[in-house]
Design an enzyme around this catalytic site. Sequence first.
Site, short mmCIF file in Angstrom:
data_model
loop_
_atom_site.label_atom_id
_atom_site.label_comp_id
_atom_site.label_asym_id
_atom_site.label_seq_id
_atom_site.Cartn_x
_atom_site.Cartn_y
_atom_site.Cartn_z
CB ALA A 126 5.62 6.13 -2.45
N GLY A 143 0.82 -1.22 0.00
CA GLY A 143 0.00 0.00 0.00
C GLY A 143 0.85 1.26 0.00
CB CYS A 144 3.74 2.29 2.05
SG CYS A 144 2.86 2.23 3.63
CB THR A 145 5.14 0.34 -2.84
OG1 THR A 145 6.11 -0.09 -1.87
CG2 THR A 145 5.79 0.43 -4.20
#
Length: 158
Positions: free
Chosen positions: A49, A44-46
């Site tokens: 970003a 999710g963070c990738t």
Amino acid sequence: MVLEIGQLAPDFLLPASNGKTVSLSDFRGKYVVLYFYPKDMTPGCTTEACDFRDYHGQFNRLEAVILGISTDPVERHKKFIEKYELPFLLLADEQHEVAGKYGVWKLKRSFGKEYMGIERSTFVIDKSGILIKEWRNVKVKGHVEEALGYINNLSGSR
């Protein structure tokens, strides 16, 4: 202290992925999109970003700076930036002091376990340092486009 729209956003000093120490007040005169995320290199963070990366030019044209904050150390941020060619700074809040100031350091649950961590959230701070918009407990899909639309509307209305 409860963070509220219309008040001065809490300032901070944090180590950044460029090797410098960064303060929120360094960016006065520009909009700041301050996004808090749980962890570098996770799915999710990738995605989030990379969405910010893909729209970076449009944010830049609207005089908006993107800053990402997690509790990961600077060295991990540098690897994340290299791997995904991220064109903005990531800040290391290893002691979660800034996450606490913004009310995003929360009790979380996953697979029956409880732990403290960052609740994915985004804040827009205006050119004079005032908090003007927040999204808490963000769902990644479509979020960056929504944030860009918000800033685009601000820019178009002036």
